[in-house]
Every structure is written in C-alpha cells, then in structure tokens.
Design a protein around this motif. Structure first.
Motif, PDB file in Angstrom:
ATOM      1  N   ARG A 111       0.841  -1.210   0.000  1.00 41.15           N
ATOM      2  CA  ARG A 111       0.000   0.000   0.000  1.00 41.15           C
ATOM      3  C   ARG A 111       0.869   1.251   0.000  1.00 41.15           C
ATOM      4  O   ARG A 111       0.625   2.206  -0.752  1.00 41.15           O
ATOM      5  N   LEU A 112       1.902   1.252   0.857  1.00 39.19           N
ATOM      6  CA  LEU A 112       2.772   2.412   0.974  1.00 39.19           C
ATOM      7  C   LEU A 112       3.655   2.595  -0.246  1.00 39.19           C
ATOM      8  O   LEU A 112       3.937   3.719  -0.678  1.00 39.19           O
ATOM      9  N   GLU A 113       4.111   1.494  -0.817  1.00 41.47           N
ATOM     10  CA  GLU A 113       5.058   1.563  -1.932  1.00 41.47           C
ATOM     11  C   GLU A 113       4.385   1.851  -3.265  1.00 41.47           C
ATOM     12  O   GLU A 113       4.896   2.621  -4.078  1.00 41.47           O
ATOM     13  N   PHE A 114       3.222   1.254  -3.475  1.00 42.62           N
ATOM     14  CA  PHE A 114       2.602   1.340  -4.791  1.00 42.62           C
ATOM     15  C   PHE A 114       1.255   2.066  -4.802  1.00 42.62           C
ATOM     16  O   PHE A 114       0.758   2.428  -5.862  1.00 42.62           O
ATOM     17  N   GLY A 115       0.657   2.260  -3.639  1.00 43.56           N
ATOM     18  CA  GLY A 115      -0.649   2.910  -3.584  1.00 43.56           C
ATOM     19  C   GLY A 115      -0.559   4.388  -3.931  1.00 43.56           C
ATOM     20  O   GLY A 115       0.463   5.046  -3.714  1.00 43.56           O
ATOM     21  N   SER A 116      -1.652   4.919  -4.460  1.00 40.59           N
ATOM     22  CA  SER A 116      -1.720   6.339  -4.788  1.00 40.59           C
ATOM     23  C   SER A 116      -1.849   7.164  -3.514  1.00 40.59           C
ATOM     24  O   SER A 116      -2.066   6.635  -2.422  1.00 40.59           O
ATOM     25  N   ASP A 117      -1.736   8.483  -3.659  1.00 37.33           N
ATOM     26  CA  ASP A 117      -1.961   9.357  -2.517  1.00 37.33           C
ATOM     27  C   ASP A 117      -3.374   9.159  -1.974  1.00 37.33           C
ATOM     28  O   ASP A 117      -3.600   9.196  -0.755  1.00 37.33           O
ATOM     29  N   GLU A 118      -4.327   8.933  -2.889  1.00 42.92           N
ATOM     30  CA  GLU A 118      -5.705   8.686  -2.473  1.00 42.92           C
ATOM     31  C   GLU A 118      -5.807   7.410  -1.643  1.00 42.92           C
ATOM     32  O   GLU A 118      -6.559   7.341  -0.667  1.00 42.92           O
ATOM     33  N   ALA A 119      -5.014   6.406  -2.026  1.00 37.06           N
ATOM     34  CA  ALA A 119      -5.043   5.142  -1.290  1.00 37.06           C
ATOM     35  C   ALA A 119      -4.601   5.335   0.154  1.00 37.06           C
ATOM     36  O   ALA A 119      -5.158   4.729   1.072  1.00 37.06           O
ATOM     37  N   LEU A 120      -3.599   6.175   0.370  1.00 41.72           N
ATOM     38  CA  LEU A 120      -3.101   6.408   1.728  1.00 41.72           C
ATOM     39  C   LEU A 120      -4.133   7.140   2.584  1.00 41.72           C
ATOM     40  O   LEU A 120      -4.101   7.046   3.813  1.00 41.72           O
ATOM     41  N   GLU A 121      -5.039   7.858   1.937  1.00 37.65           N
ATOM     42  CA  GLU A 121      -6.081   8.587   2.663  1.00 37.65           C
ATOM     43  C   GLU A 121      -7.334   7.751   2.877  1.00 37.65           C
ATOM     44  O   GLU A 121      -8.234   8.152   3.616  1.00 37.65           O
ATOM     45  N   THR A 122      -7.391   6.575   2.240  1.00 35.96           N
ATOM     46  CA  THR A 122      -8.618   5.786   2.245  1.00 35.96           C
ATOM     47  C   THR A 122      -8.644   4.787   3.396  1.00 35.96           C
ATOM     48  O   THR A 122      -7.742   3.962   3.532  1.00 35.96           O
ATOM     49  N   VAL A 123      -9.671   4.884   4.204  1.00 35.61           N
ATOM     50  CA  VAL A 123      -9.926   3.910   5.262  1.00 35.61           C
ATOM     51  C   VAL A 123     -11.407   3.528   5.155  1.00 35.61           C
ATOM     52  O   VAL A 123     -12.274   4.362   5.402  1.00 35.61           O
ATOM     53  N   PRO A 124     -11.721   2.304   4.749  1.00 39.83           N
ATOM     54  CA  PRO A 124     -13.124   1.912   4.598  1.00 39.83           C
ATOM     55  C   PRO A 124     -13.920   2.177   5.874  1.00 39.83           C
ATOM     56  O   PRO A 124     -13.444   1.934   6.989  1.00 39.83           O
ATOM     57  N   GLY A 131       4.083   8.031   7.304  1.00 38.91           N
ATOM     58  CA  GLY A 131       3.342   8.824   8.265  1.00 38.91           C
ATOM     59  C   GLY A 131       1.983   9.276   7.767  1.00 38.91           C
ATOM     60  O   GLY A 131       1.089   9.568   8.560  1.00 38.91           O
ATOM     61  N   ARG A 132       1.802   9.306   6.452  1.00 39.57           N
ATOM     62  CA  ARG A 132       0.548   9.792   5.865  1.00 39.57           C
ATOM     63  C   ARG A 132      -0.532   8.723   5.849  1.00 39.57           C
ATOM     64  O   ARG A 132      -1.714   9.022   5.663  1.00 39.57           O
TER      65      ARG A 132
END
Length: 399
Positions: free
Chosen positions: A67-80, A118-119
C-alpha cells in the motif's frame, strides 16, 4: 523459545485477568501473521473462559508495505468506513478485545519514504478512541515474542538464543515467574492505585520535567484525575488494558505545554523507527519535532488533525516496576512506555476528567506515546499557588 505451558499461561493471563473475558461474550483478537501460536492459545483460552465467538483479525505488514510503496496518494487517505463501524459494533455488543504487540518484521518499511509512512491513515481510527472513552469493552494489550522482534532487541545473540532471551524477559515483566501471576498483579495494581490517590489529592496545576535535554512544564485540567491500569467497564467488568503495566496517568490540558523534551528511548510507530527525538512545545502545541531518525514520519502522523501536535496523556513510571530495571530497549510502546514516564501526542482520555472538562480533552485521531523519563529526570508537581512538590526523584516516589 517458549513451550506450550508458557504460551498457555500467557494466554490465560491476557484472557482471564487482562481482558477478564466473561461467559457469553464475543471476543475480538487483533494479531499479525507470525504470531499464530500465541493467537491460537488466546482463542482457546477465551473459549475456556466461556466466550461464545472468537474473531481473529491478522494484519500483514507486507500488504501494508505494498500500500505504501505502490498505492496512490488517495489510497493512503482511504480507510473503509466499516473498519470504524466494526469497532463501534464491538462496543455495542459489550465484547472483549485482546491485541498482541511486538514487531514481526522490524525494518520492513525503513527504506520507504517516511512521509508516506506517516501519511497512511489506516493506522489510526477515531472510533477506537471512542470505545475506550465510552468504556464499552473490556480489553487488554499484551506482548507476543517473535524471532524478528528478538533479533531487534538482542542483535548480539544468535537467533535461537535471542528469542529465548526475549521470552525470558516477557515472562518476567508479565510476572509469569510468580506462582500466581494474578495475585502478583493485584498487589502491584494496589500499590499504583495508592499512588494515583495521592497524586489526585495533591491537585497539581502542572507537572514539570527536568533532565538532560529536558525542561518541560505540562498543565493539568482542573479536574484531571490520576489513574492506573485498573479499569472497569460501564457494566462493572474490571480489566487491565495493558499487560504489563507499571504506569499512572492522567489527561493534561492540551493548551498548556511549554518547553523542550528529549525522548529517552527509541520509538517504533507504524513500522518506522524514531530515534533521538526532541520536541519543543509552545502554548500546548509541538512547534518543533526533530530526531536523528524518523522525524518526518512523526511530523506527518501528527498533521492528520489539529490535535495531533497537542498532548492527550501524561504518565509517570517509577523504578520499582519490572521493565525499567532490565535496561532493555524493547522497541515496542507497550513495554517501553511502562519502563519510563511518557507523554502522548493526540487523543486524551475523557474518563480521567470530570464532565465539565470533557469538552477540553484533546479529541485527535492519533495517540502516540513517547518516553521522556528516567532516573536522571526529576518530576515536580506545581500547585496553582506556585508551590513546587517533588514527585519523582531518581525514579522513586516522593509523595
């Protein structure tokens, strides 16, 4: 390495005394791949104590790395949304909760962008703080030794010897080397409850820390109460949220912290290590966060909301506990925060103040403890009239 008897004794302590699982309860266990033996022992113990259903959730640090390495910035903000809803439903069901700490693969995220680490908002859920403050679940957090954790704590030893050494230390700090660990814990808790009563009765307006690199004054709220890890749910179920636990703590005034503090132990947060941490506070806010390693990760985590740079907890630890005297840095907050006095950036505890002050408690998304105490750090209580009263000197209570 532990044997089956040690695993069961630790599991029984966490289930029967820590969480104090009751007949007919649902039990939610939070674990990690690599901790299966103790997780299964905890589940078996919970059923022996009368649980009707045990739900085990395993985290996988490699999936988080992806998630951290390949996820988008949006992915890091997403928590179901159902992550938080699940915790609230556990509270509604008056479930028991047990979590196992200790890194399985420390260093797995060290080569990633610390700002992205951290994000990642998946590591903090506001609902978890609500359930704790509402006291709707009886819960505990306990350590689970793993080979990776042992190698981090005892790098000078061969892998098998390192794991055996870590297990030996966990047995000691959890008081499993006593004939009756529960009796031993109740005696220690009684001592700490006595300390909380004396601290609360003193009605300090502020607490002052002084030591190498540290000169920090933290204000308290008018009704701040000191508490030990002898908790009780709204339904009257006693439990110990941390095992081991050697601390007494309170909720400070998030608007009143001034000075500089140096962390006395490394901090492992979200899979990243923070070393040599120094924080400067002005008007209750951490205005400078610097470290030899990991500062950017901590800065990002504290930027999630307005309360992230303000304090939510102030905890004191004496030298008579079992963790500090070992001199071991465990790189695990559960253990290291109970070796030394500490403070936490982020959310505070509503139940540590009276109703009029609840609206003043820090309601941040995060809660990050870091250690600031030691035998060379003096702790002084300051009254509203300015009187200075020694609280800890050389790690010994003065009250």
């Amino acid at each position: 390495m532990s044997d089956a008897t040690t695993l069961q004794r630790l599991a029984d302590l966490l289930v029967g005394f820590g969480a104090n699982v009751q007949p007919g309860q649902l039990v939610a266990v939070s674990s990690e791949i690599g901790k299966e033996p103790l997780t299964r022992a905890v589940a078996a113990s919970a059923y022996r104590h009368g649980a009707t259903y045990v739900e085990v959730t395993y985290a996988d640090m490699h999936v988080r790395r992806a998630r951290l390495e390949f996820g988008s910035d949006e992915a890091l903000e997403t928590v179901p949304s159902w992550f938080g809803e699940r915790i609230l439903r556990l509270g509604d069901a008056r479930a028991a909760r047990i979590a196992l700490t200790g890194p399985v693969e420390p260093g797995l995220l060290e080569d990633l962008d610390p700002a992205r680490v951290g994000r990642d908002k998946s590591q903090a859920l506001r609902e978890a703080g609500k359930v704790v403050n509402d006291r709707t679940t009886n819960w505990t957090i306990g350590p689970c030794p793993t080979p990776g954790w042992a190698a981090l704590v005892h790098p000078q030893l061969e892998p098998e010897a390192a794991l055996a050494k870590l297990w030996e230390e966990i047995v000691h700090v959890c008081r499993l080397d006593e004939d009756d660990p529960v009796v031993a814990w109740r005696e220690r808790m009684a001592t700490l409850v006595g300390v909380t009563e004396r601290l609360t009765a003193a009605r300090f307006d502020a607490i002052h820390f002084e030591g190498p690199g540290t000169d920090l004054t933290i204000g308290l709220l008018p009704s701040s109460r000191w508490i030990s890890a002898a908790f009780e749910t709204v339904d009257g179920i006693p439990h110990a949220p941390n095992l081991p636990s050697e601390e007494v703590f309170t909720t400070p005034d998030p608007l009143r912290a001034d000075g500089v503090v140096r962390s006395t132990k490394p901090l492992l947060i979200g899979g990243a290590t923070v070393r040599g941490l120094t924080v400067r506070f002005e008007g209750g806010r951490a205005v400078e966060i610097d470290a030899e390693q990991g500062a950017e990760t901590l800065r990002e985590m504290t930027s999630h909301d307005d309360g992230g740079t303000r304090l939510g907890e102030l905890a004191l630890v004496d030298r008579d506990g079992r963790i500090g005297p070992l001199g071991t840095v465990f790189y695990d907050t559960l253990l290291d925060e109970n070796a030394a006095s500490h403070i936490a950036l982020g959310r505070g505890f509503d139940f540590a103040v009276d109703e009029p002050d609840v609206v003043r408690v820090n309601n941040s998304l995060i809660h990050i403890d870091f250690m600031i105490g030691g035998d060379d750090v003096d702790v002084t209580g300051v009254t509203a009239a300015g009187e200075r009263v020694p609280v800890l000197r050389g790690g010994a209570w003065q009250l």
